[in-house]
Design a protein around this motif. Structure first.
Motif, mmCIF file in Angstrom:
data_model
loop_
_atom_site.group_PDB
_atom_site.id
_atom_site.type_symbol
_atom_site.label_atom_id
_atom_site.label_comp_id
_atom_site.label_asym_id
_atom_site.label_seq_id
_atom_site.Cartn_x
_atom_site.Cartn_y
_atom_site.Cartn_z
ATOM 1 N N SER A 2 0.813 -1.158 -0.040
ATOM 2 C CA SER A 2 0.189 0.055 0.073
ATOM 3 C C SER A 2 0.954 1.228 0.006
ATOM 4 O O SER A 2 1.593 1.513 1.082
ATOM 5 C CB SER A 2 -0.946 0.015 1.279
ATOM 6 N N ASP A 541 -11.563 13.700 3.586
ATOM 7 C CA ASP A 541 -10.637 12.580 4.230
ATOM 8 C C ASP A 541 -9.752 12.273 2.976
ATOM 9 O O ASP A 541 -10.021 12.410 2.036
ATOM 10 C CB ASP A 541 -11.169 11.484 4.914
ATOM 11 N N ASP A 542 -8.724 11.495 3.751
ATOM 12 C CA ASP A 542 -8.024 10.838 2.540
ATOM 13 C C ASP A 542 -8.705 10.054 1.543
ATOM 14 O O ASP A 542 -9.590 9.398 2.094
ATOM 15 C CB ASP A 542 -6.991 9.829 3.125
ATOM 16 N N HIS A 544 -8.878 6.618 -0.912
ATOM 17 C CA HIS A 544 -8.363 5.175 -1.381
ATOM 18 C C HIS A 544 -8.728 5.155 -2.878
ATOM 19 O O HIS A 544 -9.496 5.127 -3.410
ATOM 20 C CB HIS A 544 -8.891 4.196 -0.572
ATOM 21 N N ASP A 593 -2.297 -6.082 -3.749
ATOM 22 C CA ASP A 593 -2.185 -4.644 -4.171
ATOM 23 C C ASP A 593 -3.538 -4.032 -3.391
ATOM 24 O O ASP A 593 -4.516 -4.174 -3.739
ATOM 25 C CB ASP A 593 -2.312 -4.713 -5.780
ATOM 26 N N HIS A 594 -3.032 -3.188 -2.551
ATOM 27 C CA HIS A 594 -3.964 -2.495 -1.806
ATOM 28 C C HIS A 594 -4.212 -1.112 -2.150
ATOM 29 O O HIS A 594 -5.117 -0.222 -1.778
ATOM 30 C CB HIS A 594 -3.898 -2.546 -0.262
ATOM 31 N N HIS A 597 -3.522 6.222 -1.406
ATOM 32 C CA HIS A 597 -4.321 6.790 -0.745
ATOM 33 C C HIS A 597 -3.711 8.391 -1.561
ATOM 34 O O HIS A 597 -2.606 8.753 -1.411
ATOM 35 C CB HIS A 597 -4.262 7.156 0.836
ATOM 36 N N MET B 1 -2.873 7.553 8.273
ATOM 37 C CA MET B 1 -3.528 7.105 6.822
ATOM 38 C C MET B 1 -4.892 6.474 7.543
ATOM 39 O O MET B 1 -4.770 5.477 8.321
ATOM 40 C CB MET B 1 -2.656 6.552 6.241
ATOM 41 N N SER B 2 -5.913 6.803 7.064
ATOM 42 C CA SER B 2 -7.180 6.038 7.486
ATOM 43 C C SER B 2 -7.217 4.606 6.974
ATOM 44 O O SER B 2 -7.266 4.706 5.468
ATOM 45 C CB SER B 2 -7.994 6.951 7.198
ATOM 46 N N LEU B 5 -10.705 3.373 4.849
ATOM 47 C CA LEU B 5 -11.365 3.662 3.338
ATOM 48 C C LEU B 5 -10.644 2.614 2.545
ATOM 49 O O LEU B 5 -11.157 2.600 1.428
ATOM 50 C CB LEU B 5 -10.684 4.845 2.818
ATOM 51 N N ASP B 6 -9.841 1.529 3.007
ATOM 52 C CA ASP B 6 -9.389 0.594 2.095
ATOM 53 C C ASP B 6 -10.288 -0.666 2.064
ATOM 54 O O ASP B 6 -10.347 -1.476 3.003
ATOM 55 C CB ASP B 6 -7.892 0.344 2.334
ATOM 56 N N SER B 8 -9.998 -3.574 0.712
ATOM 57 C CA SER B 8 -9.473 -4.759 0.563
ATOM 58 C C SER B 8 -8.353 -5.019 1.917
ATOM 59 O O SER B 8 -7.621 -6.013 1.743
ATOM 60 C CB SER B 8 -8.611 -4.878 -0.780
ATOM 61 N N ALA B 9 -8.447 -4.155 2.680
ATOM 62 C CA ALA B 9 -7.429 -4.163 3.936
ATOM 63 C C ALA B 9 -7.738 -5.553 4.603
ATOM 64 O O ALA B 9 -9.011 -5.525 5.006
ATOM 65 C CB ALA B 9 -7.411 -2.864 4.867
#
Ligand code: HEM
Ligand SMILES: [Cu+2]
Lengths: 610, 115
Positions: A2, A541-542, A544, A593-594, A597, B1-2, B5-6, B8-9
């Motif tokens: 990431s 916010d950030d 993704h 592969d994540h 951001h 980092m939040s 929002l991911d 697939s985490a």
């Protein structure tokens, strides 16, 4: 892995690996316009051949190849990709999403289509294009010598897989990715029609896949599905083809209907009349589209009862279509109509398409169909619906959404010249063909005889085709010279739907904050009830984002290589191709592969704040 | 980092009590339906293997079992019974409906008899 930041890339690499729905949409548009020009050139060649009786401009074999490639190219490689381009670019924006549900699959769908289309056209250079018409009826296609029809089978198989993937992607996107407040009954009609179209793709394309598979087995592996002597049945191909083929025409026209609904409402400055009736009609048309395929086969000998049932079912489709026509007219009624090029195409669509609908009902009259079948009357009919409906829709959509997609407005004056030339050329070309058909001129013939009263109308038809050709060149010039019009591109038409709430060009994350939808015509509501800006549904916010990938090209390339192996029966190459494809899929599966951001600071910079 | 929002985490931490209870119940449903489906499958085999049951009954019977099997597969193993699958349900059933009509019509049209 990431990454906090996107890796810097060269421009070319960026486009080859992109999974951004907007860039994929633009690539669909560019490829679609290229194939549209190619198909148009083929049309002009045919019309030159038919300019005079017993003319010898194209040989008969060449005529058959040009005819086949014209139909195949226009349907699969021009009209569908151009519509897919709009869907890709516009639908996520209209529902307030940051991308489609499966960005990787989206890019795979595009590359499969492109490789399939190129594969089909390679046939020109390897001893002859397919020559059994776009319907490829057996035994004409199964017995066609050379490799032309093999290219048809595999090219369509590869690009069809891409279409299927694209359709599934839109379905999931529209079901799962809508912004808060965007209920199904608040979706703009273009999104609705994309949704129904995708269902049709999901249910119709498998029939084509099976048909092509059987044809491939017969031609390349000595199968006997269509070999009557060995107990096969030729009519099965026609059924399979039209079980796909009739829904296919609705796959083409429904998105165009959606576009007209948006454009007419915008330029009449009125809310779309009868929104829920429009949605319902779209669904009904989608459903009935599956119930009528045998109207292409009235003369095959299905018997009077079957013919009557399919005739009535076909005519039933005129009801929801009529509902739509009246709703558009009532939207215009009392509106402050602006005659922009986009709206001119929408206005011209209504009578042109209705004429095609009228000849459609005539053709659906199964007894009369014995007279019309396989004459130029049919050619006139489907060009009235396809050009008067789909192509007008594509042009209207281009003038309407171009500022959003490319960041500049298309010149209205040149656009109007283009519109009038194209409109007149179109009617000149195809109106007379109704009468050619009624006088008995068969379709798909490379020439006609002198002294049968067909000369004048064929000449008129060719002149019209030239006008359309010139109009298309003017369109290309318009696309190039308009590039300086970069002012007022965010919301040039005082739009109603969410895509006009984004800046042009649209940032890669679409919406800095997911918008909150409070009404149908979300942006319009905020303009008149709120402060003109969409309310945010989340804090800043950030964001993704998914990483790009080159793998879709390898997956598609592998299938193309495998197709060559099949066409030339060199199965070493087939295996190598499949290894490339499955190898690329394997890499995709095991590589974690994540994505990355985009930090808030960068988003703020994009909004002009610091 | 939040990370929220991911999508697939990988998940972190342990599940809540309520989730755990739900998971346990889910596991039981899976086992029960698995056993039941094995039972249906063996019934189908037995129906054909014995000579007691005439094929005029046997064939429609195992087709019926196959239908039940498909529906159970979709609902229990592929989670179509869960909440939030309204669209999936609607589309699978309308697809089956369209396909059924199409196949039935085709069989009539391709048959020896012309109607
Ligand atoms: C520049 C405008 C066009 C002209 C002058 C034109 C002309 C023709 C001609 C002369 C034929 C052959 C008819 C025959 O011999 O039976 C034909 C067939 C066909 N055209 Fe067009 N066409 C145009 C645009 C389009 C577009 C935009 C589409 C679809 C999006 C399209 C779809 C087809 C199809 C499906 C066929 C049937 C092909 C076949 O029989 O295999 N055409 N066209
Ligand atoms: Cu049809």
């Amino acid at each position: 892995m990431s990454n906090a930041k996107a890796q810097p890339k060269s421009v070319l690499w960026d486009w080859l690996t992109t999974v951004d729905h907007k860039k994929i949409g633009i690539m669909y548009m560019v490829a679609g316009l290229f194939f549209f020009a190619l198909g148009g050139l083929e049309a002009i060649l045919m019309r030159i051949q038919l300019m005079f009786p017993e003319f010898s401009f194209l040989g008969y074999q060449t005529y058959n190849e040009v005819l086949t490639m014209h139909g195949t190219t226009m349907i699969f490689l021009a009209a569908m990709p151009l519509l897919f381009g709009f869907m890709n670019f516009i639908v996520p924006l209209q529902i307030g999403a940051r991308d489609v549900a499966f960005p990787f699959l989206n890019s795979l769908g595009f590359w499969l289509f492109l490789f399939g289309g190129l594969l089909l056209n390679v046939s020109w250079f390897t001893g002859g294009a397919p020559d059994a018409a776009w319907t490829a009826y057996v035994p004409l296609s199964s017995d066609s010598p050379g490799h032309g029809v093999d290219y048809y089978v595999l090219g369509l198989q590869v690009s069809g897989a891409g279409t299927l993937i694209g359709g599934i992607n839109f379905l999931v996107t529209i079901i799962n990715m809508r912004a808060p407040g965007m209920s199904m009954m608040r979706m703009p009609l273009f999104t609705w029609s994309t949704f129904v179209t995708s269902m049709l793709i999901l249910f119709a394309f498998p029939a084509l896949t099976i048909g092509l598979l059987l044809l491939m087995l017969d031609r390349i592996f000595g199968g006997a599905f269509f070999d009557v002597a060995a107990g096969g049945n030729v009519v099965i191909w026609q059924h399979l083809f039209w079980i796909f083929g009739h829904p296919e025409v609705y796959i083409l026209i429904l998105p165009a209907f959606g576009m007209f609904s948006e454009i007419i409402a915008t330029f009449a400055k009125k809310r779309l009349f009868g929104y829920s009736a429009m949605v319902f009609a779209t669904l009904i048309i989608g459903f009935l589209g599956f119930m009528v395929w045998a109207h292409h086969m009235f003369t095959v000998g299905m018997g009077p009862v079957a013919n009557a049932i399919f005739a009535v079912a076909t005519m039933a489709i005129a009801v929801p279509t009529g509902i739509k026509i009246f709703n558009w007219l009532l939207t215009l009624w009392g509106g402050r109509i602006k005659f922009t090029v986009a709206n001119l195409f929408a206005l011209a669509f209504i009578p042109s398409f209705t004429m095609g609908g009228v000849t459609g009902v005539m053709l659906a009259t199964s007894a009369a169909n014995y007279q019309f079948h396989d004459t130029y009357f049919v050619v006139a009919h489907f060009h009235y619906v396809i050009i008067g409906g789909v192509v007008f829709g594509i042009f209207a959509g281009m003038f309407y959404w171009w500022p959003k997609m490319f960041g500049y407005r298309l010149d209205e004056t040149l656009g109007k010249i283009f519109f009038w030339l194209f409109l007149i050329g179109f009617h000149l070309t195809f109106f007379v063909q109704h009468f050619l058909g009624l006088m008995g001129m068969p379709r798909r013939v490379a020439s006609f005889l002198d002294g049968q009263g067909l000369n004048e109308m064929n000449l008129i038809s060719t002149i019209g085709a030239f006008m359309m050709g010139v109009a298309f060149i003017i369109l290309v010039i318009t696309l190039i010279v308009s590039r300086k019009n970069t002012d007022n591109v965010d919301d040039p038409w005082d739009g109603r739907t969410l895509e006009w709430a984004t800046p042009s060009p649209v940032p890669e994350y679409n919406f800095a904050q997911t918008p909150l939808v409070r009404e149908l015509d979300a942006l319009w509501h905020e303009k008149y009830e709120g402060d003109g800006k969409m309310k945010a549904a989340e804090p800043l916010d950030d964001i993704h984002m998914p990483n790009g990938s080159i793998l879709p090209i390898f997956i598609s390339l592998g299938l193309t290589v495998a197709s060559f192996g099949l066409i030339y029966s060199t199965h070493v190459i087939t295996v190598i191709g499949l290894l490339i494809t499955f190898g690329a899929m394997f890499v995709r599966s095991i590589k974690e592969d994540h994505g990355y951001h985009i930090p808030v600071s960068e988003i703020k910079r994009g909004k002009g704040e610091r | 980092m939040s990370t929220h929002l991911d999508p697939s985490a990988p998940l972190q931490g342990s599940a809540s009590k309520a989730t755990e209870r739900k998971l346990k119940q889910e596991a039981r449903t899976q086992v029960v339906s698995y056993v039941f489906m094995i039972f249906i499958t063996s019934t189908a085999f037995l129906t054909i293997a014995t000579d007691i049951i005439p094929s005029s009954f046997g064939i429609p019977f195992i087709l019926l079992l196959a239908g039940v099997q498909v529906v159970m597969q979709l609902y229990f193993f592929m989670h179509m019974k869960d909440k939030g699958t309204g669209w999936v349900n609607a589309m699978i059933w309308s697809g089956m409906f369209v396909a059924a009509i199409t196949v039935a019509t085709l069989m009539l049209l391709l048959g020896i008899n012309k109607y």
